[in-house]
Design a protein around this motif. Structure first.
Motif, mmCIF file in Angstrom:
data_model
loop_
_atom_site.group_PDB
_atom_site.id
_atom_site.type_symbol
_atom_site.label_atom_id
_atom_site.label_comp_id
_atom_site.label_asym_id
_atom_site.label_seq_id
_atom_site.Cartn_x
_atom_site.Cartn_y
_atom_site.Cartn_z
ATOM 1 N N ARG A 142 0.821 -1.209 0.000
ATOM 2 C CA ARG A 142 0.000 0.000 0.000
ATOM 3 C C ARG A 142 0.856 1.260 0.000
ATOM 4 N NH1 ARG A 142 -3.121 -1.479 5.214
ATOM 5 N NH2 ARG A 142 -1.053 -2.272 5.535
ATOM 6 N N LYS A 143 1.986 1.223 0.719
ATOM 7 C CA LYS A 143 2.840 2.406 0.802
ATOM 8 C C LYS A 143 4.095 2.277 -0.039
ATOM 9 C CE LYS A 143 1.331 3.732 5.385
ATOM 10 N NZ LYS A 143 1.746 4.052 6.738
ATOM 11 N N ASN A 144 4.268 1.106 -0.700
ATOM 12 C CA ASN A 144 5.441 0.857 -1.530
ATOM 13 C C ASN A 144 6.734 1.108 -0.754
ATOM 14 O OD1 ASN A 144 6.684 0.017 -3.856
ATOM 15 N ND2 ASN A 144 6.826 2.077 -4.702
ATOM 16 N N GLU A 145 6.812 0.494 0.461
ATOM 17 C CA GLU A 145 8.002 0.673 1.276
ATOM 18 C C GLU A 145 8.316 -0.600 2.066
ATOM 19 O OE1 GLU A 145 6.138 2.661 5.301
ATOM 20 O OE2 GLU A 145 6.832 3.994 3.742
ATOM 21 N N VAL A 146 9.537 -0.667 2.528
ATOM 22 C CA VAL A 146 9.982 -1.782 3.345
ATOM 23 C C VAL A 146 10.090 -1.293 4.781
ATOM 24 C CG1 VAL A 146 11.892 -3.358 3.800
ATOM 25 C CG2 VAL A 146 11.253 -2.842 1.455
ATOM 26 N N SER A 147 9.577 -2.065 5.728
ATOM 27 C CA SER A 147 9.689 -1.689 7.139
ATOM 28 C C SER A 147 10.259 -2.862 7.923
ATOM 29 C CB SER A 147 8.328 -1.286 7.699
ATOM 30 O OG SER A 147 7.439 -2.365 7.634
ATOM 31 N N ILE A 148 10.872 -2.560 9.042
ATOM 32 C CA ILE A 148 11.407 -3.609 9.902
ATOM 33 C C ILE A 148 10.228 -4.355 10.513
ATOM 34 C CG2 ILE A 148 12.694 -4.047 12.011
ATOM 35 C CD1 ILE A 148 14.417 -1.635 11.305
ATOM 36 N N MET A 149 10.298 -5.687 10.463
ATOM 37 C CA MET A 149 9.198 -6.520 10.954
ATOM 38 C C MET A 149 9.317 -6.687 12.467
ATOM 39 S SD MET A 149 6.676 -8.099 9.646
ATOM 40 C CE MET A 149 5.616 -9.496 9.771
ATOM 41 N N ASN A 150 8.895 -5.666 13.186
ATOM 42 C CA ASN A 150 8.886 -5.776 14.637
ATOM 43 C C ASN A 150 7.595 -5.179 15.177
ATOM 44 O OD1 ASN A 150 9.186 -2.975 14.841
ATOM 45 N ND2 ASN A 150 11.392 -3.097 14.966
ATOM 46 N N GLY A 151 7.451 -5.210 16.468
ATOM 47 C CA GLY A 151 6.202 -4.783 17.083
ATOM 48 C C GLY A 151 6.052 -3.301 17.273
ATOM 49 N N THR A 152 6.982 -2.485 16.770
ATOM 50 C CA THR A 152 6.887 -1.042 16.975
ATOM 51 C C THR A 152 6.203 -0.309 15.827
ATOM 52 O OG1 THR A 152 9.052 -0.613 16.024
ATOM 53 C CG2 THR A 152 8.979 -1.031 18.404
ATOM 54 N N VAL A 153 5.936 -1.023 14.720
ATOM 55 C CA VAL A 153 5.319 -0.409 13.542
ATOM 56 C C VAL A 153 3.920 -0.999 13.350
ATOM 57 C CG1 VAL A 153 5.578 0.014 11.071
ATOM 58 C CG2 VAL A 153 7.609 -0.164 12.511
ATOM 59 N N ARG A 154 2.907 -0.124 13.359
ATOM 60 C CA ARG A 154 1.509 -0.571 13.330
ATOM 61 C C ARG A 154 1.153 -1.356 12.067
ATOM 62 N NH1 ARG A 154 -3.911 0.787 12.461
ATOM 63 N NH2 ARG A 154 -5.183 0.594 14.332
ATOM 64 N N VAL A 155 1.738 -0.999 10.922
ATOM 65 C CA VAL A 155 1.400 -1.653 9.662
ATOM 66 C C VAL A 155 1.782 -3.145 9.690
ATOM 67 C CG1 VAL A 155 3.537 -1.124 8.417
ATOM 68 C CG2 VAL A 155 1.401 -1.310 7.170
ATOM 69 N N ASN A 156 2.710 -3.533 10.554
ATOM 70 C CA ASN A 156 3.140 -4.928 10.671
ATOM 71 C C ASN A 156 2.178 -5.787 11.484
ATOM 72 O OD1 ASN A 156 5.466 -4.342 9.255
ATOM 73 N ND2 ASN A 156 6.698 -4.057 11.075
ATOM 74 N N ILE A 157 1.265 -5.154 12.216
ATOM 75 C CA ILE A 157 0.368 -5.869 13.126
ATOM 76 C C ILE A 157 -1.022 -5.937 12.509
ATOM 77 C CG2 ILE A 157 -0.518 -5.956 15.489
ATOM 78 C CD1 ILE A 157 2.545 -5.927 15.360
ATOM 79 N N ARG A 158 -1.654 -7.096 12.606
ATOM 80 C CA ARG A 158 -3.033 -7.240 12.131
ATOM 81 C C ARG A 158 -3.729 -8.326 12.952
ATOM 82 N NH1 ARG A 158 0.345 -9.618 8.683
ATOM 83 N NH2 ARG A 158 -0.073 -11.759 8.053
ATOM 84 N N PRO A 159 -5.046 -8.258 13.072
ATOM 85 C CA PRO A 159 -5.777 -9.289 13.800
ATOM 86 C C PRO A 159 -5.499 -10.674 13.219
ATOM 87 C CG PRO A 159 -7.188 -7.408 13.396
ATOM 88 C CD PRO A 159 -5.928 -7.170 12.612
ATOM 89 N N GLY A 160 -5.357 -11.658 14.106
ATOM 90 C CA GLY A 160 -5.086 -13.023 13.689
ATOM 91 C C GLY A 160 -3.613 -13.389 13.732
ATOM 92 N N LEU A 161 -2.743 -12.398 13.896
ATOM 93 C CA LEU A 161 -1.304 -12.652 13.945
ATOM 94 C C LEU A 161 -0.906 -13.241 15.300
ATOM 95 C CD1 LEU A 161 0.647 -9.710 12.342
ATOM 96 C CD2 LEU A 161 1.507 -12.008 12.564
ATOM 97 N N HIS A 162 0.022 -14.180 15.292
ATOM 98 C CA HIS A 162 0.552 -14.761 16.527
ATOM 99 C C HIS A 162 1.731 -13.898 16.974
ATOM 100 C CE1 HIS A 162 0.983 -18.099 19.328
ATOM 101 N NE2 HIS A 162 2.288 -17.873 19.247
ATOM 102 N N VAL A 163 1.666 -13.356 18.206
ATOM 103 C CA VAL A 163 2.680 -12.428 18.703
ATOM 104 C C VAL A 163 3.086 -12.748 20.135
ATOM 105 C CG1 VAL A 163 1.892 -10.520 17.235
ATOM 106 C CG2 VAL A 163 0.932 -10.783 19.517
ATOM 107 N N SER A 164 4.186 -12.137 20.571
ATOM 108 C CA SER A 164 4.588 -12.132 21.972
ATOM 109 C C SER A 164 4.468 -10.700 22.459
ATOM 110 C CB SER A 164 6.032 -12.602 22.138
ATOM 111 O OG SER A 164 6.160 -13.953 21.799
ATOM 112 N N VAL A 165 3.830 -10.520 23.615
ATOM 113 C CA VAL A 165 3.631 -9.186 24.177
ATOM 114 C C VAL A 165 4.162 -9.142 25.604
ATOM 115 C CG1 VAL A 165 1.560 -8.767 22.788
ATOM 116 C CG2 VAL A 165 1.312 -9.652 25.093
ATOM 117 N N VAL A 166 4.424 -7.916 26.069
ATOM 118 C CA VAL A 166 4.740 -7.690 27.468
ATOM 119 C C VAL A 166 3.507 -7.050 28.088
ATOM 120 C CG1 VAL A 166 6.152 -6.405 29.105
ATOM 121 C CG2 VAL A 166 7.210 -7.436 27.112
ATOM 122 N N LEU A 167 2.941 -7.715 29.087
ATOM 123 C CA LEU A 167 1.794 -7.176 29.803
ATOM 124 C C LEU A 167 2.263 -6.072 30.743
ATOM 125 C CD1 LEU A 167 0.108 -10.566 30.772
ATOM 126 C CD2 LEU A 167 -0.349 -9.150 28.765
#
Length: 82
Positions: free
Chosen positions: A12-37
């Motif tokens: 959508r943005k024609n860009e490459v981003s680091i695949m980590n939890g700090t960028v919203r575009v990398n996160i979507r419902p249904g994804l398996h993640v590790s979080v800090v509560l």
């Protein structure tokens, strides 16, 4: 030796981003993640789960995007699982 950092290409943005939890575009419902509560912030203990809702509205957050897991727990994404 340098660590391998997974990347994500965003069509959508024609860009490459680091695949980590700090960028919203990398996160979507249904994804398996590790979080800090909130209660585990001092110890850094990770909790695994599947994203139900994305709670952070901004495109990025230095401590991780805040999400609600399907279990109902809320935390900041530290890792995106494959």
């Amino acid at each position: 030796m340098r660590p391998v950092i997974p990347i994500c290409y965003d069509d959508r943005k024609n860009e490459v981003s680091i695949m980590n939890g700090t960028v919203r575009v990398n996160i979507r419902p249904g994804l398996h993640v590790s979080v800090v509560l909130k209660k585990d912030q001092q110890s850094g203990t990770l909790t695994e789960g599947v994203v139900k809702d994305i709670l952070t509205k901004s495109p990025a957050h230095p401590h991780g995007i805040k999400v609600r897991l399907e279990s109902g727990q809320v935390g900041r994404v530290k890792e995106i699982k494959k």
